[in-house]
Design a protein around this motif. Structure first.
Motif, PDB file in Angstrom:
ATOM      1  N   ARG A  20       0.846  -1.191   0.000  1.00 40.75           N
ATOM      2  CA  ARG A  20       0.000   0.000   0.000  1.00 40.75           C
ATOM      3  C   ARG A  20       0.884   1.244   0.000  1.00 40.75           C
ATOM      4  O   ARG A  20       1.716   1.422   0.890  1.00 40.75           O
ATOM      5  N   VAL A  21       0.697   2.085  -0.999  1.00 44.39           N
ATOM      6  CA  VAL A  21       1.439   3.348  -1.116  1.00 44.39           C
ATOM      7  C   VAL A  21       0.422   4.478  -1.217  1.00 44.39           C
ATOM      8  O   VAL A  21      -0.559   4.374  -1.969  1.00 44.39           O
ATOM      9  N   CYS A  22       0.654   5.537  -0.467  1.00 42.71           N
ATOM     10  CA  CYS A  22      -0.214   6.717  -0.536  1.00 42.71           C
ATOM     11  C   CYS A  22       0.628   7.923  -0.936  1.00 42.71           C
ATOM     12  O   CYS A  22       1.702   8.145  -0.370  1.00 42.71           O
ATOM     13  N   VAL A  23       0.151   8.682  -1.902  1.00 45.60           N
ATOM     14  CA  VAL A  23       0.824   9.911  -2.343  1.00 45.60           C
ATOM     15  C   VAL A  23      -0.115  11.085  -2.098  1.00 45.60           C
ATOM     16  O   VAL A  23      -1.271  11.062  -2.542  1.00 45.60           O
ATOM     17  N   LEU A  24       0.388  12.077  -1.382  1.00 47.54           N
ATOM     18  CA  LEU A  24      -0.342  13.334  -1.191  1.00 47.54           C
ATOM     19  C   LEU A  24       0.320  14.396  -2.050  1.00 47.54           C
ATOM     20  O   LEU A  24       1.494  14.697  -1.875  1.00 47.54           O
ATOM     21  N   SER A  25      -0.428  14.969  -2.983  1.00 50.29           N
ATOM     22  CA  SER A  25       0.145  15.991  -3.869  1.00 50.29           C
ATOM     23  C   SER A  25      -0.443  17.355  -3.560  1.00 50.29           C
ATOM     24  O   SER A  25      -1.606  17.488  -3.170  1.00 50.29           O
ATOM     25  N   GLY A  26       0.395  18.383  -3.757  1.00 47.74           N
ATOM     26  CA  GLY A  26      -0.020  19.759  -3.525  1.00 47.74           C
ATOM     27  C   GLY A  26       0.198  20.631  -4.744  1.00 47.74           C
ATOM     28  O   GLY A  26       0.541  20.151  -5.836  1.00 47.74           O
ATOM     29  N   ALA A  27       0.052  21.920  -4.541  1.00 45.12           N
ATOM     30  CA  ALA A  27       0.046  22.873  -5.645  1.00 45.12           C
ATOM     31  C   ALA A  27       1.337  22.868  -6.461  1.00 45.12           C
ATOM     32  O   ALA A  27       1.326  23.144  -7.658  1.00 45.12           O
ATOM     33  N   GLY A  28       2.462  22.561  -5.801  1.00 45.18           N
ATOM     34  CA  GLY A  28       3.729  22.545  -6.524  1.00 45.18           C
ATOM     35  C   GLY A  28       3.749  21.540  -7.652  1.00 45.18           C
ATOM     36  O   GLY A  28       4.428  21.741  -8.666  1.00 45.18           O
ATOM     37  N   GLU A  32       4.183  22.695 -11.993  1.00 42.90           N
ATOM     38  CA  GLU A  32       5.130  22.235 -13.018  1.00 42.90           C
ATOM     39  C   GLU A  32       4.460  22.039 -14.372  1.00 42.90           C
ATOM     40  O   GLU A  32       5.138  21.964 -15.399  1.00 42.90           O
ATOM     41  N   SER A  33       3.134  21.924 -14.376  1.00 47.37           N
ATOM     42  CA  SER A  33       2.393  21.826 -15.628  1.00 47.37           C
ATOM     43  C   SER A  33       1.881  23.186 -16.093  1.00 47.37           C
ATOM     44  O   SER A  33       1.113  23.266 -17.053  1.00 47.37           O
ATOM     45  N   PRO A  83      -0.587  16.885 -18.084  1.00 42.32           N
ATOM     46  CA  PRO A  83       0.105  16.202 -16.989  1.00 42.32           C
ATOM     47  C   PRO A  83       1.608  16.197 -17.232  1.00 42.32           C
ATOM     48  O   PRO A  83       2.067  16.014 -18.367  1.00 42.32           O
ATOM     49  N   ASN A  84       2.366  16.430 -16.169  1.00 43.74           N
ATOM     50  CA  ASN A  84       3.821  16.403 -16.310  1.00 43.74           C
ATOM     51  C   ASN A  84       4.364  15.002 -16.013  1.00 43.74           C
ATOM     52  O   ASN A  84       3.601  14.059 -15.747  1.00 43.74           O
ATOM     53  N   ALA A  85       5.681  14.877 -16.047  1.00 44.26           N
ATOM     54  CA  ALA A  85       6.303  13.560 -15.882  1.00 44.26           C
ATOM     55  C   ALA A  85       5.962  12.929 -14.536  1.00 44.26           C
ATOM     56  O   ALA A  85       5.894  11.699 -14.414  1.00 44.26           O
ATOM     57  N   GLY A  86       5.747  13.760 -13.506  1.00 42.76           N
ATOM     58  CA  GLY A  86       5.365  13.226 -12.204  1.00 42.76           C
ATOM     59  C   GLY A  86       3.987  12.602 -12.226  1.00 42.76           C
ATOM     60  O   GLY A  86       3.780  11.489 -11.725  1.00 42.76           O
ATOM     61  N   HIS A  87       3.020  13.306 -12.808  1.00 41.77           N
ATOM     62  CA  HIS A  87       1.675  12.740 -12.947  1.00 41.77           C
ATOM     63  C   HIS A  87       1.714  11.435 -13.739  1.00 41.77           C
ATOM     64  O   HIS A  87       1.078  10.438 -13.361  1.00 41.77           O
ATOM     65  N   THR A 238      11.588  18.409  -7.548  1.00 40.59           N
ATOM     66  CA  THR A 238      10.186  18.562  -7.916  1.00 40.59           C
ATOM     67  C   THR A 238       9.589  17.208  -8.292  1.00 40.59           C
ATOM     68  O   THR A 238      10.303  16.225  -8.482  1.00 40.59           O
ATOM     69  N   ALA A 239       8.275  17.192  -8.439  1.00 40.32           N
ATOM     70  CA  ALA A 239       7.583  15.964  -8.819  1.00 40.32           C
ATOM     71  C   ALA A 239       8.093  15.415 -10.144  1.00 40.32           C
ATOM     72  O   ALA A 239       8.358  14.217 -10.283  1.00 40.32           O
ATOM     73  N   ALA A 240       8.228  16.288 -11.137  1.00 42.77           N
ATOM     74  CA  ALA A 240       8.657  15.843 -12.458  1.00 42.77           C
ATOM     75  C   ALA A 240      10.094  15.341 -12.460  1.00 42.77           C
ATOM     76  O   ALA A 240      10.474  14.501 -13.282  1.00 42.77           O
TER      77      ALA A 240
END
Length: 248
Positions: A20-28, A32-33, A83-87, A238-240
């Motif tokens: 189980r993995v959980c990712v919380l993403s925010g405005a940053g 990037e997109s 969507p960027n590379a992170g998405h 960064t996410a990307a």
């Protein structure tokens, strides 16, 4: 001397082992997109307005056209963004390992969904959705999509106004969203917090919730956040930049 490559390798191994993995993403992450953060969107013509004037029920009631036009401009930016590379890395991982990843986002855009995480939990609503400011009083009740065009649209029968489907200052989160996010955080073996300052609650508390439940918590951010103390690992970037190396 810090070895970021080694830390990334170790974290990727943790992700590969986790059920189980959980990712919380925010405005940053969305920034990037090319989607401005809430504060960054208050530039140019909009810089002279108080945020509460453009993101509250009181502000909307006081000047519906002004608020509607600001969100219309933001919606155009969301629709144009990609969507960027992170998405994309998260979306590909979800397809590769169904049932392992839960994405929780503070963002109101649809980039996670377009990248493949259709079931992402949206804590702050959906900027592309419409809903009634007050319930439609027609019988049978109309859907917001049946409203008469306008700035903002309104019900042709009772005059109810349409508003963006986002969470404004002083409003409750969407029903069940925070409960679902907390369940995901408590169930996670690994929690990854990406692109958030950690200043907005209750979302900022999810990292601590996960760690108290026994998860390994890592934060991906080019800057310090207010919840860095909740993490065992801080990854500058960064996410990307980082997520494709962890989830590819």
């Amino acid at each position: 001397m810090r070895d970021l490559d080694a830390e990334l390798h170790e974290l990727r191994a943790r992700i590969d082992r986790a059920a189980r993995v959980c990712v919380l993403s925010g405005a940053g992450m969305s920034a990037e997109s090319g989607i401005p953060t809430f504060r960054d969107a208050l530039t140019g013509l909009w810089s002279r307005f108080d945020p509460a004037q453009l993101a509250s029920e009181e502000g909307f009631r006081a000047d519906p056209r002004l608020v509607w036009d600001w969100y219309a401009q933001r919606r155009e930016g969301v629709r144009a963004a990609q969507p960027n590379a992170g998405h994309l890395a998260l979306g590909a991982f979800a397809q590769r390992r169904p049932g392992v990843l839960t994405v929780v986002t503070q963002n109101v855009d649809d980039l996670h969904q377009r990248a493949g995480n259709a079931d992402a939990i949206r804590l702050h609503g959906d900027i592309l959705a419409d809903r009634w400011l007050q319930p439609c009083r027609c019988r049978p009740r109309r859907d917001p999509g049946e409203a008469e065009p306008g700035r903002p649209p309104r019900c042709p029968g009772c005059g109810a106004l349409v508003r963006p489907g986002v969470v404004w200052f002083g409003e409750m989160l969407p029903e069940g969203a925070m409960e679902a996010a907390e369940r995901a955080a408590r169930a996670a073996e690994l929690m990854l917090v990406v692109g958030t300052s950690g200043a907005v609650w209750p979302a900022a508390g999810l990292a601590g919730t996960a760690r108290r439940a026994g998860a390994f918590v890592a934060i991906v951010n080019p800057h310090d956040s207010e919840i860095d103390a909740s993490a065992q690992l801080l990854l500058p970037g960064t996410a990307a930049q980082i997520l494709p190396r962890l989830f590819a």
